[in-house]
Design a protein around this motif. Sequence first.
Motif, PDB file in Angstrom:
ATOM      1  N   ILE A  41       0.916  -1.128  -0.003  1.00  0.00           N
ATOM      2  CA  ILE A  41      -0.186  -0.080  -0.086  1.00  0.00           C
ATOM      3  C   ILE A  41       0.816   1.258   0.253  1.00  0.00           C
ATOM      4  CG2 ILE A  41      -1.626   1.307   1.277  1.00  0.00           C
ATOM      5  CD1 ILE A  41      -2.945  -1.228   2.293  1.00  0.00           C
ATOM      6  N   ARG A  42       1.864   1.174   0.912  1.00  0.00           N
ATOM      7  CA  ARG A  42       2.745   2.712   1.053  1.00  0.00           C
ATOM      8  C   ARG A  42       3.677   2.553  -0.366  1.00  0.00           C
ATOM      9  NH1 ARG A  42       6.366   1.998   4.977  1.00  0.00           N
ATOM     10  NH2 ARG A  42       5.945  -0.298   5.497  1.00  0.00           N
ATOM     11  N   GLY A  43       4.168   1.587  -0.719  1.00  0.00           N
ATOM     12  CA  GLY A  43       4.616   1.552  -2.013  1.00  0.00           C
ATOM     13  C   GLY A  43       4.026   2.006  -3.317  1.00  0.00           C
ATOM     14  N   ILE A  44       2.900   1.656  -3.317  1.00  0.00           N
ATOM     15  CA  ILE A  44       1.690   2.310  -4.501  1.00  0.00           C
ATOM     16  C   ILE A  44       1.656   3.714  -4.237  1.00  0.00           C
ATOM     17  CG2 ILE A  44      -0.198   2.284  -5.299  1.00  0.00           C
ATOM     18  CD1 ILE A  44      -0.498  -0.715  -4.922  1.00  0.00           C
ATOM     19  N   LEU A  45       1.350   4.238  -3.018  1.00  0.00           N
ATOM     20  CA  LEU A  45       1.008   5.492  -2.661  1.00  0.00           C
ATOM     21  C   LEU A  45       2.392   6.515  -2.904  1.00  0.00           C
ATOM     22  CD1 LEU A  45      -1.222   5.408   0.036  1.00  0.00           C
ATOM     23  CD2 LEU A  45      -2.030   5.752  -2.267  1.00  0.00           C
ATOM     24  N   ALA A 160     -10.533  -9.517 -11.806  1.00  0.00           N
ATOM     25  CA  ALA A 160      -9.619  -8.740 -12.745  1.00  0.00           C
ATOM     26  C   ALA A 160     -10.282  -8.765 -14.132  1.00  0.00           C
ATOM     27  CB  ALA A 160      -8.364  -9.340 -12.389  1.00  0.00           C
ATOM     28  N   ALA A 161     -10.500  -9.894 -14.457  1.00  0.00           N
ATOM     29  CA  ALA A 161     -11.210 -10.152 -15.945  1.00  0.00           C
ATOM     30  C   ALA A 161     -12.369  -9.410 -16.196  1.00  0.00           C
ATOM     31  CB  ALA A 161     -11.259 -11.564 -16.445  1.00  0.00           C
ATOM     32  N   LYS A 162     -13.357  -9.415 -15.378  1.00  0.00           N
ATOM     33  CA  LYS A 162     -14.554  -8.719 -15.383  1.00  0.00           C
ATOM     34  C   LYS A 162     -14.414  -7.149 -15.344  1.00  0.00           C
ATOM     35  CE  LYS A 162     -19.100  -8.122 -12.893  1.00  0.00           C
ATOM     36  NZ  LYS A 162     -19.897  -8.350 -11.839  1.00  0.00           N
ATOM     37  N   THR A 163     -13.549  -6.720 -14.961  1.00  0.00           N
ATOM     38  CA  THR A 163     -13.386  -5.360 -14.627  1.00  0.00           C
ATOM     39  C   THR A 163     -12.158  -4.695 -15.466  1.00  0.00           C
ATOM     40  OG1 THR A 163     -12.122  -5.350 -12.662  1.00  0.00           O
ATOM     41  CG2 THR A 163     -14.421  -5.344 -12.235  1.00  0.00           C
ATOM     42  N   GLY A 164     -11.507  -5.371 -16.086  1.00  0.00           N
ATOM     43  CA  GLY A 164     -10.319  -4.904 -16.781  1.00  0.00           C
ATOM     44  C   GLY A 164      -9.183  -4.460 -15.732  1.00  0.00           C
ATOM     45  N   GLY A 165      -8.892  -5.355 -14.760  1.00  0.00           N
ATOM     46  CA  GLY A 165      -7.965  -5.087 -13.602  1.00  0.00           C
ATOM     47  C   GLY A 165      -6.768  -5.892 -13.758  1.00  0.00           C
ATOM     48  N   PHE A 166      -6.304  -6.229 -12.716  1.00  0.00           N
ATOM     49  CA  PHE A 166      -5.118  -7.427 -12.664  1.00  0.00           C
ATOM     50  C   PHE A 166      -5.134  -8.078 -11.468  1.00  0.00           C
ATOM     51  CE2 PHE A 166      -0.554  -7.628 -12.027  1.00  0.00           C
ATOM     52  CZ  PHE A 166      -0.306  -8.429 -13.262  1.00  0.00           C
ATOM     53  N   PHE A 167      -4.480  -9.070 -11.596  1.00  0.00           N
ATOM     54  CA  PHE A 167      -3.973  -9.961 -10.116  1.00  0.00           C
ATOM     55  C   PHE A 167      -2.750 -10.647 -10.262  1.00  0.00           C
ATOM     56  CE2 PHE A 167      -5.218 -13.505 -12.944  1.00  0.00           C
ATOM     57  CZ  PHE A 167      -4.547 -14.588 -12.412  1.00  0.00           C
ATOM     58  N   THR A 168      -2.194 -10.819  -9.187  1.00  0.00           N
ATOM     59  CA  THR A 168      -0.805 -11.358  -8.826  1.00  0.00           C
ATOM     60  C   THR A 168      -0.603 -11.915  -7.613  1.00  0.00           C
ATOM     61  OG1 THR A 168       1.398 -10.761  -9.142  1.00  0.00           O
ATOM     62  CG2 THR A 168       0.074  -8.969  -8.166  1.00  0.00           C
ATOM     63  N   GLU A 169       0.511 -12.364  -7.386  1.00  0.00           N
ATOM     64  CA  GLU A 169       0.881 -12.911  -5.946  1.00  0.00           C
ATOM     65  C   GLU A 169       1.904 -12.207  -5.399  1.00  0.00           C
ATOM     66  OE1 GLU A 169       1.615 -17.387  -3.871  1.00  0.00           O
ATOM     67  OE2 GLU A 169       1.610 -17.151  -6.032  1.00  0.00           O
ATOM     68  N   VAL A 170       2.129 -12.064  -4.134  1.00  0.00           N
ATOM     69  CA  VAL A 170       3.214 -11.270  -3.544  1.00  0.00           C
ATOM     70  C   VAL A 170       3.299 -12.486  -2.452  1.00  0.00           C
ATOM     71  CG1 VAL A 170       4.293  -9.594  -2.420  1.00  0.00           C
ATOM     72  CG2 VAL A 170       2.842  -9.220  -4.334  1.00  0.00           C
ATOM     73  N   PRO A 172       5.781 -13.037   1.585  1.00  0.00           N
ATOM     74  CA  PRO A 172       6.353 -12.193   2.296  1.00  0.00           C
ATOM     75  C   PRO A 172       7.845 -12.076   2.470  1.00  0.00           C
ATOM     76  CG  PRO A 172       4.549 -13.723   3.175  1.00  0.00           C
ATOM     77  CD  PRO A 172       4.741 -14.010   1.778  1.00  0.00           C
ATOM     78  N   ASP A 173       8.500 -13.040   1.598  1.00  0.00           N
ATOM     79  CA  ASP A 173      10.138 -12.799   1.523  1.00  0.00           C
ATOM     80  C   ASP A 173      10.451 -11.902   0.390  1.00  0.00           C
ATOM     81  OD1 ASP A 173       9.149 -14.678  -0.526  1.00  0.00           O
ATOM     82  OD2 ASP A 173      10.574 -16.049  -0.189  1.00  0.00           O
ATOM     83  N   GLU A 174       9.433 -11.656  -0.505  1.00  0.00           N
ATOM     84  CA  GLU A 174       9.734 -10.628  -1.363  1.00  0.00           C
ATOM     85  C   GLU A 174       9.734  -8.939  -0.946  1.00  0.00           C
ATOM     86  OE1 GLU A 174       8.030 -11.712  -5.444  1.00  0.00           O
ATOM     87  OE2 GLU A 174       6.383 -12.494  -4.048  1.00  0.00           O
ATOM     88  N   PRO A 175      10.498  -8.301  -1.663  1.00  0.00           N
ATOM     89  CA  PRO A 175      10.684  -6.954  -1.218  1.00  0.00           C
ATOM     90  C   PRO A 175       9.297  -6.099  -1.395  1.00  0.00           C
ATOM     91  CG  PRO A 175      12.001  -7.175  -3.190  1.00  0.00           C
ATOM     92  CD  PRO A 175      11.509  -8.576  -2.750  1.00  0.00           C
ATOM     93  N   ALA A 176       8.534  -5.882  -0.563  1.00  0.00           N
ATOM     94  CA  ALA A 176       7.083  -5.344  -0.883  1.00  0.00           C
ATOM     95  C   ALA A 176       7.137  -3.883  -1.739  1.00  0.00           C
ATOM     96  CB  ALA A 176       6.328  -4.952   0.296  1.00  0.00           C
ATOM     97  N   ARG A 177       8.070  -2.993  -1.354  1.00  0.00           N
ATOM     98  CA  ARG A 177       8.028  -1.633  -2.113  1.00  0.00           C
ATOM     99  C   ARG A 177       8.403  -1.657  -3.510  1.00  0.00           C
ATOM    100  NH1 ARG A 177       8.251   2.926   0.804  1.00  0.00           N
ATOM    101  NH2 ARG A 177       7.239   2.757   2.983  1.00  0.00           N
ATOM    102  N   TRP A 178       9.341  -2.765  -3.774  1.00  0.00           N
ATOM    103  CA  TRP A 178       9.584  -3.141  -5.302  1.00  0.00           C
ATOM    104  C   TRP A 178       8.471  -3.833  -6.194  1.00  0.00           C
ATOM    105  CZ3 TRP A 178      11.889  -2.022  -9.469  1.00  0.00           C
ATOM    106  CH2 TRP A 178      12.007  -2.814 -10.752  1.00  0.00           C
ATOM    107  N   LEU A 183       4.169  -3.507  -9.660  1.00  0.00           N
ATOM    108  CA  LEU A 183       2.377  -3.358 -10.040  1.00  0.00           C
ATOM    109  C   LEU A 183       2.067  -2.240 -10.550  1.00  0.00           C
ATOM    110  CD1 LEU A 183      -0.262  -5.105  -9.171  1.00  0.00           C
ATOM    111  CD2 LEU A 183      -0.090  -4.148  -7.134  1.00  0.00           C
ATOM    112  N   LEU A 184       2.463  -1.012 -10.362  1.00  0.00           N
ATOM    113  CA  LEU A 184       1.777   0.159 -10.550  1.00  0.00           C
ATOM    114  C   LEU A 184       2.113   0.477 -12.019  1.00  0.00           C
ATOM    115  CD1 LEU A 184       0.344   2.714  -9.801  1.00  0.00           C
ATOM    116  CD2 LEU A 184       2.465   3.712  -9.023  1.00  0.00           C
ATOM    117  N   SER A 185       3.577  -0.025 -12.356  1.00  0.00           N
ATOM    118  CA  SER A 185       3.946  -0.057 -13.778  1.00  0.00           C
ATOM    119  C   SER A 185       3.144  -0.800 -14.839  1.00  0.00           C
ATOM    120  CB  SER A 185       5.317  -0.341 -13.875  1.00  0.00           C
ATOM    121  OG  SER A 185       6.246   0.476 -13.271  1.00  0.00           O
TER     122      SER A 185
END
Length: 282
Positions: A41-45, A160-170, A172-178, A183-185
Amino acid sequence: MVRHSPELGQSKVAKRRDWIFLYETSADRNVLEAKTANGIIRGILDHVSSGDTFAIIAVSTRPKVYGGGFQSVSPGNRAGISSFLNGLPKLGALNLEQGFAEASRLAGTVKNPVIVHLGSGIPVLGERNTAALLNLLPDAPFVGVGVGPRWNRPLMKYAAAKTGGFFTEVNPDEPARWRAFDLLSTLNAPRLIGVEVTAPNTGFKFHTFKDTLAHGEELCAIAKLPAHAPAPTQIAVHGFVDGDEWHQVVNVSSPKSSARYLAAHIVAGAVLKSVLNAGRWG
């Protein structure tokens, strides 16, 4: 095997957006998963437009809205996010029905809502039918982020398919900010969702390595054909872009009739991913 980079055109993404974050706080969320969702959340904002607004809904048995509603993306407003999220007790069971209803209410008060759901997406209380839950979502892009090893892939995929969005998996051992920046890109680029590849007039269906494709990425799919069947001269790619159906037929130049160069584990991996994408909790 088929490899192709489809041209998806220009994205219809709004210049500014009103972000609605669904942050799960039920008892099944552990500390690392909560910290990861907080970081996303903080990384996106940190990288959105200065004209954007945001609202955070803490979802458990009952929804709780941070600050009472939408706020501007200012340093002062963002500074209190971690304190709010870290101070929420991990109690109760997840009621997605109420969470989606609150997100729909908030979405109705702004012009360009985008819903970002972080957590498992596995409802325990209230409505649990996937189709019924999807009907609760507003007409806004839905971005599903499965945090942790167990999450409701079908729900996030279909939303995601219904609304033209996106889905992914993250994890906890991954760098959340990156991952948030990545994701934003992706959200700022055209995306093909629910990718399916077939060979017209043959009945052959290909197994795809991924069922979501961002603009510029390469599509890779494989199929096992009968021993003496001719190689397809055309492939059809189908999916959704910005919530609209998208279809393209591509001519295959110089198809090869043998694929002995493919290792068995590559084929098995693609088939397994295709089966999991079709509808199971990851």
